[in-house]
Motif scaffolding. Structure first.
Motif, PDB file in Angstrom:
ATOM      1  N   ILE A 146      40.824  43.555  43.336  1.00 39.06           N
ATOM      2  CA  ILE A 146      42.171  43.926  42.737  1.00 39.06           C
ATOM      3  C   ILE A 146      42.237  43.413  41.258  1.00 39.06           C
ATOM      4  N   ASN A 147      41.874  44.059  40.602  1.00 41.44           N
ATOM      5  CA  ASN A 147      42.229  43.592  38.967  1.00 41.44           C
ATOM      6  C   ASN A 147      43.785  44.234  38.235  1.00 41.44           C
ATOM      7  N   VAL A 148      44.162  43.652  37.609  1.00 40.93           N
ATOM      8  CA  VAL A 148      45.978  44.515  36.565  1.00 40.93           C
ATOM      9  C   VAL A 148      45.476  44.082  35.751  1.00 40.93           C
ATOM     10  N   TRP A 149      45.318  45.650  34.746  1.00 37.36           N
ATOM     11  CA  TRP A 149      45.234  45.401  32.766  1.00 37.36           C
ATOM     12  C   TRP A 149      46.765  46.143  32.013  1.00 37.36           C
ATOM     13  N   ASP A 150      46.812  44.928  30.846  1.00 39.83           N
ATOM     14  CA  ASP A 150      48.352  45.411  30.724  1.00 39.83           C
ATOM     15  C   ASP A 150      47.875  46.163  29.330  1.00 39.83           C
ATOM     16  N   TYR A 151      47.175  47.483  29.761  1.00 40.83           N
ATOM     17  CA  TYR A 151      47.305  48.668  28.924  1.00 40.83           C
ATOM     18  C   TYR A 151      46.094  49.975  29.660  1.00 40.83           C
ATOM     19  N   ALA A 152      46.006  51.428  29.037  1.00 40.03           N
ATOM     20  CA  ALA A 152      45.355  51.871  30.153  1.00 40.03           C
ATOM     21  C   ALA A 152      43.811  52.041  29.615  1.00 40.03           C
ATOM     22  N   LEU A 153      43.204  51.790  31.014  1.00 41.41           N
ATOM     23  CA  LEU A 153      41.953  51.755  30.181  1.00 41.41           C
ATOM     24  C   LEU A 153      41.075  53.555  30.643  1.00 41.41           C
ATOM     25  N   ASN A 154      40.649  53.736  29.824  1.00 41.16           N
ATOM     26  CA  ASN A 154      39.948  54.618  29.359  1.00 41.16           C
ATOM     27  C   ASN A 154      38.852  55.122  30.383  1.00 41.16           C
ATOM     28  N   ALA A 155      38.596  56.416  30.237  1.00 44.38           N
ATOM     29  CA  ALA A 155      37.770  57.099  31.592  1.00 44.38           C
ATOM     30  C   ALA A 155      36.602  56.121  31.163  1.00 44.38           C
ATOM     31  N   SER A 156      35.767  55.720  30.290  1.00 47.02           N
ATOM     32  CA  SER A 156      34.426  55.368  30.446  1.00 47.02           C
ATOM     33  C   SER A 156      34.830  53.475  30.900  1.00 47.02           C
ATOM     34  N   ASP A 157      35.608  52.898  30.357  1.00 45.42           N
ATOM     35  CA  ASP A 157      35.345  51.853  31.087  1.00 45.42           C
ATOM     36  C   ASP A 157      35.777  52.360  32.880  1.00 45.42           C
ATOM     37  N   ILE A 158      36.266  52.776  33.536  1.00 47.08           N
ATOM     38  CA  ILE A 158      36.422  52.943  34.839  1.00 47.08           C
ATOM     39  C   ILE A 158      35.451  53.638  35.561  1.00 47.08           C
ATOM     40  N   ALA A 159      34.668  54.513  34.925  1.00 49.48           N
ATOM     41  CA  ALA A 159      32.873  54.833  35.572  1.00 49.48           C
ATOM     42  C   ALA A 159      32.748  53.142  34.924  1.00 49.48           C
ATOM     43  N   PHE A 160      32.537  53.477  34.119  1.00 49.20           N
ATOM     44  CA  PHE A 160      31.402  51.396  34.289  1.00 49.20           C
ATOM     45  C   PHE A 160      32.004  50.237  35.124  1.00 49.20           C
TER      46      PHE A 160
ATOM     47  N   ILE B 224      45.458  41.098  33.245  1.00 45.44           N
ATOM     48  CA  ILE B 224      46.526  39.816  33.355  1.00 45.44           C
ATOM     49  C   ILE B 224      46.433  40.052  35.217  1.00 45.44           C
ATOM     50  N   ILE B 225      46.219  40.394  35.357  1.00 48.04           N
ATOM     51  CA  ILE B 225      46.274  39.561  37.502  1.00 48.04           C
ATOM     52  C   ILE B 225      44.398  39.495  37.993  1.00 48.04           C
ATOM     53  N   SER B 226      43.669  38.715  37.887  1.00 48.53           N
ATOM     54  CA  SER B 226      42.653  39.196  38.567  1.00 48.53           C
ATOM     55  C   SER B 226      42.304  38.427  39.626  1.00 48.53           C
ATOM     56  N   TYR B 227      41.196  39.817  40.530  1.00 47.29           N
ATOM     57  CA  TYR B 227      41.622  39.107  41.953  1.00 47.29           C
ATOM     58  C   TYR B 227      41.146  38.109  42.317  1.00 47.29           C
ATOM     59  N   GLN B 228      40.689  37.032  41.443  1.00 46.82           N
ATOM     60  CA  GLN B 228      41.082  35.348  41.992  1.00 46.82           C
ATOM     61  C   GLN B 228      42.167  34.849  41.922  1.00 46.82           C
ATOM     62  N   ASP B 229      43.263  34.904  40.757  1.00 44.97           N
ATOM     63  CA  ASP B 229      44.299  35.165  40.800  1.00 44.97           C
ATOM     64  C   ASP B 229      44.789  35.470  42.474  1.00 44.97           C
ATOM     65  N   ILE B 230      44.723  36.858  42.802  1.00 41.76           N
ATOM     66  CA  ILE B 230      45.437  37.132  44.039  1.00 41.76           C
ATOM     67  C   ILE B 230      44.133  36.500  45.624  1.00 41.76           C
ATOM     68  N   LEU B 231      43.679  36.294  45.125  1.00 43.00           N
ATOM     69  CA  LEU B 231      42.245  35.128  45.992  1.00 43.00           C
ATOM     70  C   LEU B 231      43.604  34.127  46.565  1.00 43.00           C
ATOM     71  N   SER B 232      43.813  32.965  44.636  1.00 48.14           N
ATOM     72  CA  SER B 232      44.126  31.799  45.036  1.00 48.14           C
ATOM     73  C   SER B 232      45.731  31.565  45.418  1.00 48.14           C
ATOM     74  N   GLN B 233      46.414  32.864  46.349  1.00 43.68           N
ATOM     75  CA  GLN B 233      47.335  32.671  47.337  1.00 43.68           C
ATOM     76  C   GLN B 233      47.680  33.069  48.280  1.00 43.68           C
ATOM     77  N   ASP B 234      48.575  32.226  49.384  1.00 44.75           N
ATOM     78  CA  ASP B 234      48.834  31.925  50.465  1.00 44.75           C
ATOM     79  C   ASP B 234      48.671  33.513  50.975  1.00 44.75           C
ATOM     80  N   LEU B 235      47.903  33.400  52.294  1.00 46.03           N
ATOM     81  CA  LEU B 235      47.590  34.287  53.038  1.00 46.03           C
ATOM     82  C   LEU B 235      48.349  34.153  54.304  1.00 46.03           C
ATOM     83  N   HIS B 236      49.334  35.240  55.033  1.00 43.75           N
ATOM     84  CA  HIS B 236      50.588  35.659  55.576  1.00 43.75           C
ATOM     85  C   HIS B 236      50.304  35.863  56.736  1.00 43.75           C
TER      86      HIS B 236
END
Length: 543
Positions: free
Chosen positions: A173-187, A204-216
């Motif tokens: 899971i990753n979050v960017w602060d802009y809209a990726l284009n179709a080529s980016d998403i396909a890549f 702006i939020i990486s999967y590693q950021d999410i994995l480093s959080q506490d699990l409930h």
């Protein structure tokens, strides 16, 4: 020629990120299972959220991404509002698209939005499924909100609803602060599940950021498998299922295969096969279609057989436990079908003549489907190991089967001539690219070797080999369980049980007895405690 931005994307895609073999598991519909944190987002005028999803539910209205701010608990939401209908909420507004997201299959989902143009998209598996014009044009996503993974927030950081809680697995899971284009998403999608890709601008939020959080609750991180960047990462990787004592409907690989054609009139399936069960009626492969759950089945119904379109062809061969066999099954609509064991044809005859196989069904390795993608039976679940399972789009000849068997060379892969002719319909590497469910795993090296597999890296481990002379028999003796010392049981001969015990790497003792007319041996991790029992015989490995 290609644009400079694309070049940056391709170059950055060569760098492997962190956490790509780590899966977030949400096992049940409970408000207790989640990740929740404040990612410190600024105000955003663009957005992309991407992630891999494998859902384990068939009902509606479940969400896995929720960003809430004071006064707007629906600032960003991504998930399903109806079965198979993906929806993006942004600042309380929403739109959706029917994508038919199946159960127990990995799909890649991306949602994008651009404030200046008002253009938003939802993409599945690298393809844009919906473009929404004038969606929240001029809007800004508010800063300093709370992000929840696995739940939908009805207030900032809380008020979850179990009926909306995500059930299944998530990854990358990753979050960017802009809209990726179709080529980016396909890549990103084409780079595959392991996620060996990124973009010119970091998320702006990486999967590693999410994995480093506490699990409930019962949310966990599952180490599924390594994501090695090799020419053929499946080489030497044995697909292992738990033994009979731990056989479960939770253990399988399942996906909708791309056969490369809408229909076919012949096929062959070959695999190395190693079973760890002593009962009857277990199956290792099934292909189910709407209205025909027995489209293709391979396994044993007392003896080895193949089922096509509801018809069956059985051999008179009962395969031994703890022994590797090479199996090939061939079928053609307009000629005879055949079964081969270790390169030799053991059965030939007419089977489902005139029938046609079509694409669009579900292929399951490890379970027999009584409906498309489900209704498994634990008593039919496979227990054992498979290696180098490939499906071909032709009925292999005797000579071709012999070449695939390669005189029993376990580590030999598919002959080049079959690749060059385009005859490989599903490759073992395709299976390796999937994430197994339950306690199924891909093992290599010593782990695979302990379960009877050959080493495919030419290592000499003779000093560590199983030595039958090391077993000491103790009649009228039962070894007691220590805490967490019970490793299951084996139904079969004592020699088969000894091999299975050694294969675990933890078993030190077998206690064998008769139950229901069968010889059953309990596996224990210790030989410290024992007591007398006239009906039982124990064996301890003393080397």
């Amino acid at each position: 020629m290609f644009a400079f931005g694309t070049l940056l994307l391709a170059l950055s895609g060569l760098v492997a990120g962190e956490g790509h073999n780590r899966i977030l598991n949400f096992p049940s519909a409970s408000t207790a299972n989640y990740i929740s944190f404040n990612p410190g987002l600024p105000s955003l005028n663009g957005l992309t959220v991407c992630g891999w999803q494998k859902k384990a539910y068939s009902d509606t209205k479940r969400y896995w991404f929720s960003y809430a701010v004071s006064g707007s608990d629906n600032e960003i939401i991504l998930g399903e509002r109806e079965a198979g209908v993906y929806v993006l909420y942004l600042g309380g507004s929403n739109y959706g698209v029917t994508v038919g997201a199946p159960e127990n299959q990995w799909i890649h989902v991306c949602a994008t939005w651009d404030s200046a143009s008002g253009v938003s998209t939802i993409s599945v598996n690298g393809e844009i499924k919906k473009t929404q014009e004038n969606f929240k044009k001029g809007f800004s996503i508010r800063r300093d909100g709370n992000l929840a993974i696995g739940q939908e927030q009805d207030s900032v950081g809380g008020r979850f609803d179990a009926n909306q809680a995500f059930v299944g697995r998530l990854s990358s899971i990753n979050v960017w602060d802009y809209a990726l284009n179709a080529s980016d998403i396909a890549f990103i999608y084409d780079a595959g599940f392991c996620g060996y890709s990124t973009t010119a601008v970091d998320p702006i939020i990486s999967y590693q950021d999410i994995l480093s959080q506490d699990l409930h609750g019962d949310a966990t991180i599952v180490e599924e498998r390594s994501c090695m960047d090799l020419e053929d990462p499946s080489d030497g990787q044995v697909l292992r299922f738990p033994p009979q004592s731990e056989a479960s409907t939770a253990n399988f690989l399942q996906f909708t295969p791309d056969f490369g054609t809408d229909e076919f009139l012949e096929f062959s399936i070959c695999t190395w096969f190693f079973k760890t069960y002593g009962d009857q009626g277990r199956y290792f492969l099934s292909y189910a279609q709407s209205g025909l759950d027995n489209s293709i089945i391979l396994g044993e119904q007392a003896t080895l057989g193949i089922w096509v379109s509801g018809s069956k062809m059985l051999t008179d061969i009962y395969l031994d436990q703890q022994t590797w066999y090479h199996l090939c099954f061939t079928w053609a609509s307009d000629s005879t079908s055949a079964i081969y064991v270790d390169g030799e044809k053991v059965k030939e005859g007419d089977l489902a003549k005139g029938k046609t196989k079509t694409s669009g069904g579900v292929l399951n390795i490890g379970q027999e489907q009584d409906s498309v993608g489900g209704r498994y039976d634990a008593n039919q679940a496979f227990a054992g190991s498979l290696y180098n399972l490939n499906m071909f789009n032709i009925k292999l000849t005797d000579e071709q089967v012999s070449k695939v068997y390669a005189n029993g060379t376990f580590c030999k892969k598919v002959p080049d001539e079959l690749w060059e002719a385009g005859n490989v319909m599903i490759a073992y590497n395709d299976l390796y690219s999937l994430i197994p469910d339950g306690d199924v795993s891909f093992d290599d090296g010593e782990e695979a070797w302990r379960h009877g597999a050959m080493h495919c890296d030419s290592m000499d481990l003779d000093e560590d080999a199983h030595k039958p002379d090391c077993w000491v028999m103790e009649e009228k003796t039962e070894y007691k369980n220590k805490k967490n010392g019970n490793l299951g049981y084996v139904v079969g001969t004592v020699d088969e049980a000894k091999a299975a015990c050694y294969a675990t790497g933890a078993c030190k003792t077998l206690t064998c007895y008769q139950k229901g007319g069968e010889n059953r041996c309990d596996m224990k991790s210790s030989f410290e405690k024992s007591n007398g029992d006239k009906k039982k015989t124990s064996y301890t490995y003393r080397c």
